[in-house]
Design a protein around this motif. Sequence first.
Motif, PDB file in Angstrom:
ATOM      1  N   LEU A  23     -41.477  36.867   3.509  1.00  0.00           N
ATOM      2  CA  LEU A  23     -42.229  36.318   3.015  1.00  0.00           C
ATOM      3  C   LEU A  23     -42.037  34.887   3.663  1.00  0.00           C
ATOM      4  O   LEU A  23     -40.802  34.324   2.864  1.00  0.00           O
ATOM      5  N   GLY A  24     -41.951  34.579   4.703  1.00  0.00           N
ATOM      6  CA  GLY A  24     -40.969  32.990   5.306  1.00  0.00           C
ATOM      7  C   GLY A  24     -41.848  32.571   4.519  1.00  0.00           C
ATOM      8  O   GLY A  24     -42.580  31.515   4.117  1.00  0.00           O
ATOM      9  N   GLY A  25     -40.840  31.451   3.989  1.00  0.00           N
ATOM     10  CA  GLY A  25     -40.816  30.161   3.136  1.00  0.00           C
ATOM     11  C   GLY A  25     -40.415  29.880   2.037  1.00  0.00           C
ATOM     12  O   GLY A  25     -40.529  29.245   1.309  1.00  0.00           O
ATOM     13  N   VAL A  26     -41.113  31.292   1.342  1.00  0.00           N
ATOM     14  CA  VAL A  26     -40.679  31.452   0.249  1.00  0.00           C
ATOM     15  C   VAL A  26     -39.416  31.406  -1.035  1.00  0.00           C
ATOM     16  O   VAL A  26     -38.447  32.190  -0.098  1.00  0.00           O
ATOM     17  N   THR A  27     -39.603  30.327  -2.804  1.00  0.00           N
ATOM     18  CA  THR A  27     -38.250  30.362  -2.380  1.00  0.00           C
ATOM     19  C   THR A  27     -38.209  32.017  -3.898  1.00  0.00           C
ATOM     20  O   THR A  27     -38.813  31.784  -4.496  1.00  0.00           O
ATOM     21  N   VAL A  28     -36.780  31.934  -3.829  1.00  0.00           N
ATOM     22  CA  VAL A  28     -36.383  33.189  -4.755  1.00  0.00           C
ATOM     23  C   VAL A  28     -35.127  32.531  -5.936  1.00  0.00           C
ATOM     24  O   VAL A  28     -34.303  32.361  -4.909  1.00  0.00           O
ATOM     25  N   GLU A  29     -35.525  32.857  -6.839  1.00  0.00           N
ATOM     26  CA  GLU A  29     -34.689  32.565  -7.871  1.00  0.00           C
ATOM     27  C   GLU A  29     -34.451  33.993  -8.332  1.00  0.00           C
ATOM     28  O   GLU A  29     -35.226  34.970  -8.841  1.00  0.00           O
ATOM     29  N   THR A  30     -33.445  34.175  -9.609  1.00  0.00           N
ATOM     30  CA  THR A  30     -33.232  35.563  -9.966  1.00  0.00           C
ATOM     31  C   THR A  30     -32.216  34.886 -11.270  1.00  0.00           C
ATOM     32  O   THR A  30     -31.963  34.100 -11.458  1.00  0.00           O
ATOM     33  N   ALA A  31     -33.037  36.112 -12.535  1.00  0.00           N
ATOM     34  CA  ALA A  31     -31.860  35.964 -13.675  1.00  0.00           C
ATOM     35  C   ALA A  31     -31.772  37.207 -14.003  1.00  0.00           C
ATOM     36  O   ALA A  31     -33.013  38.489 -14.141  1.00  0.00           O
ATOM     37  N   ASP A  32     -30.652  37.567 -14.303  1.00  0.00           N
ATOM     38  CA  ASP A  32     -29.754  38.485 -15.433  1.00  0.00           C
ATOM     39  C   ASP A  32     -30.686  38.780 -16.606  1.00  0.00           C
ATOM     40  O   ASP A  32     -30.312  40.331 -17.282  1.00  0.00           O
ATOM     41  N   SER A  33     -31.406  38.509 -17.574  1.00  0.00           N
ATOM     42  CA  SER A  33     -31.502  38.773 -18.474  1.00  0.00           C
ATOM     43  C   SER A  33     -33.182  37.734 -18.643  1.00  0.00           C
ATOM     44  O   SER A  33     -33.203  37.115 -18.373  1.00  0.00           O
ATOM     45  N   ALA A  34     -33.712  38.359 -19.819  1.00  0.00           N
ATOM     46  CA  ALA A  34     -34.927  37.891 -20.334  1.00  0.00           C
ATOM     47  C   ALA A  34     -34.716  36.209 -20.960  1.00  0.00           C
ATOM     48  O   ALA A  34     -35.287  35.746 -20.731  1.00  0.00           O
ATOM     49  N   MET A  35     -33.608  36.213 -21.539  1.00  0.00           N
ATOM     50  CA  MET A  35     -33.243  34.841 -22.177  1.00  0.00           C
ATOM     51  C   MET A  35     -32.858  33.540 -21.220  1.00  0.00           C
ATOM     52  O   MET A  35     -33.004  32.609 -21.858  1.00  0.00           O
ATOM     53  N   ALA A  36     -32.749  34.627 -19.955  1.00  0.00           N
ATOM     54  CA  ALA A  36     -31.785  33.591 -18.732  1.00  0.00           C
ATOM     55  C   ALA A  36     -33.111  33.356 -17.762  1.00  0.00           C
ATOM     56  O   ALA A  36     -33.142  32.070 -17.789  1.00  0.00           O
ATOM     57  N   ALA A  37     -34.226  33.987 -17.770  1.00  0.00           N
ATOM     58  CA  ALA A  37     -35.589  33.753 -17.830  1.00  0.00           C
ATOM     59  C   ALA A  37     -35.815  33.138 -18.070  1.00  0.00           C
ATOM     60  O   ALA A  37     -36.538  32.193 -17.703  1.00  0.00           O
ATOM     61  N   LEU A  38     -36.648  33.329 -19.175  1.00  0.00           N
ATOM     62  CA  LEU A  38     -37.172  31.893 -20.504  1.00  0.00           C
ATOM     63  C   LEU A  38     -36.537  30.542 -20.235  1.00  0.00           C
ATOM     64  O   LEU A  38     -37.044  29.666 -20.066  1.00  0.00           O
ATOM     65  N   ASP A  39     -35.257  30.249 -19.939  1.00  0.00           N
ATOM     66  CA  ASP A  39     -34.899  28.786 -19.635  1.00  0.00           C
ATOM     67  C   ASP A  39     -34.893  28.543 -18.305  1.00  0.00           C
ATOM     68  O   ASP A  39     -34.811  27.261 -18.259  1.00  0.00           O
ATOM     69  N   ARG A  40     -35.081  29.433 -17.003  1.00  0.00           N
ATOM     70  CA  ARG A  40     -35.915  28.977 -16.078  1.00  0.00           C
ATOM     71  C   ARG A  40     -36.809  28.451 -16.174  1.00  0.00           C
ATOM     72  O   ARG A  40     -37.907  27.723 -15.503  1.00  0.00           O
ATOM     73  N   ILE A  41     -37.777  29.304 -16.537  1.00  0.00           N
ATOM     74  CA  ILE A  41     -39.359  29.301 -16.956  1.00  0.00           C
ATOM     75  C   ILE A  41     -39.526  28.023 -17.648  1.00  0.00           C
ATOM     76  O   ILE A  41     -41.125  27.052 -17.474  1.00  0.00           O
ATOM     77  N   ALA A  42     -38.562  27.587 -18.763  1.00  0.00           N
ATOM     78  CA  ALA A  42     -39.280  26.146 -19.461  1.00  0.00           C
ATOM     79  C   ALA A  42     -38.996  25.474 -17.675  1.00  0.00           C
ATOM     80  O   ALA A  42     -39.254  24.789 -18.762  1.00  0.00           O
ATOM     81  N   ALA A  43     -38.192  25.679 -17.003  1.00  0.00           N
ATOM     82  CA  ALA A  43     -38.056  24.174 -16.362  1.00  0.00           C
ATOM     83  C   ALA A  43     -38.974  23.916 -15.121  1.00  0.00           C
ATOM     84  O   ALA A  43     -38.795  23.631 -14.472  1.00  0.00           O
ATOM     85  N   ARG A  44     -39.522  25.555 -14.816  1.00  0.00           N
ATOM     86  CA  ARG A  44     -39.987  25.473 -13.679  1.00  0.00           C
ATOM     87  C   ARG A  44     -41.104  26.170 -14.033  1.00  0.00           C
ATOM     88  O   ARG A  44     -41.359  27.767 -14.986  1.00  0.00           O
ATOM     89  N   ASP A  45     -41.972  26.022 -13.418  1.00  0.00           N
ATOM     90  CA  ASP A  45     -43.517  26.973 -13.332  1.00  0.00           C
ATOM     91  C   ASP A  45     -43.340  27.605 -12.131  1.00  0.00           C
ATOM     92  O   ASP A  45     -44.025  27.421 -10.994  1.00  0.00           O
TER      93      ASP A  45
END
Length: 490
Positions: free
Chosen positions: A27-49
Amino acid sequence: MSQGGVLIVDDDLALLQALPQVLRLQLGGVTVETADSAMAALDRIAARDYDAIVADIKMPGMDGLELLTEIRTRRPDTPTLMITGHGENDLVVGALRGGACDFIHKPIDREYFIAALHRALATRDARRRVKEQQLALERHLSELEAIVEERAQGLRGRKEVSESPLSWLMGSSGQMEQVAQQIKQVADSPLTVLVEGETGTGKELVARAIHHLSARRDKPFVAVDCGAIPDTLIESELFGYEKGAFTGAHQRKEGQFQLAGGGTLFLDEVVNLPLPTQAKLLRALQVRQVQPLGGTQPVSVQVRFIAASNVPLEREVRAGRFRQDVYYRLNEFAITLPPLRERDNILHLANAFLAEASAELDRPCRKLSAAATQVLLRYPWPGNVRELRNVIRRASLLASDVVEPEHLAVLPIDTPLATDHPQEPAPAGSSLKELAQAATADAEGRAIRTALQATRGNKSEAARLLRVDYKTLHLKMKQYGISAGQFRRS
């Protein structure tokens, strides 16, 4: 398809390294970010849609199902895919019930994973488009309500304007006098009224006059422009919807049929209704009931129906573009408005609009010169009464005392109109009605070609010049065999 961000959530570090590489390649051009736990994911979700989230079901601490619940609460429109191991069918069912859009088995099949993510991104794009259309529709309706209220306040505060709902017909004789009589005859009856006439001839004024003279005058008058609402939203706008009927339906909303309860519902440009919606309109006309989207029970609606069309509905029925049964239901009482060029009250209307504009704009302009009067009488007025009002308002702003021809924003009568295909004249021995129809077709065709020439074939700009909606211009061009391409080359 959207090329936004994807978040991958997993406690498996090897997977967090491998999956982003796969997505960036596929998927050329797609931005991919990672999180190694659910809590870390919630922090990222709070900052970005994110456009999509991929999460493992089994993780230490907060697991994937708990994370899914939080995602549905915080970002309900974000599609979420769940990664599961073999034999975890109960967890899969729980994830789908919890709102997951798909699941991926370990070991991960790359092709299936990419296809599932494609579907998720496409779902997000579709939801965004629907939400944008809904917001645009709400803004449009708010603007219309503001305009109507502003005009109503202006009319209430203007002493020069008669209080009679038929004051716009004053100074008329012949056809318009007959129209005034028809309005008075049908106003207090239960009949459904069909008002036909070119764009700008005053169809909504007729509808408002009927409402004002009826026993429903103290109830709502609701006007719906069927040509201004996207086909995908027209049914929810007319019939309303229940909470959860579709994505974004967070609460119940009444349609225009319910909002007009006890009063009058005016369906302007009803010819633009899609055929499936016409079928639902037929039921509303027959049994006075509507079915809100997502609802299980019909809702009774006690309204008076008035419909309007800028093209003859009978012709649209013959062409298969409008249902015959709906036409018969709407046509219980028909009123046809003649175009301005066929009326004998052009100068009366012009002087009334001049007085109105002078008071509203605080201008000293008081009268029309003899030369300006001749221009007004000779001009064919393709935009009808609406165009005349706009021309006079502009002239009152430009003129210091007397309106002269140079203050009128109309085409000079002697300007040659661009057309290589004039309309065929009516054959010898034609009736007066046939001659009038031929003259109307010729005038409309010439005006359309002139507008297309001025805009170099841009149909949207031409529609604005002619003060008609795009759909109407498209139908007229098809009717008269006019192609925009020849004007792009000229």
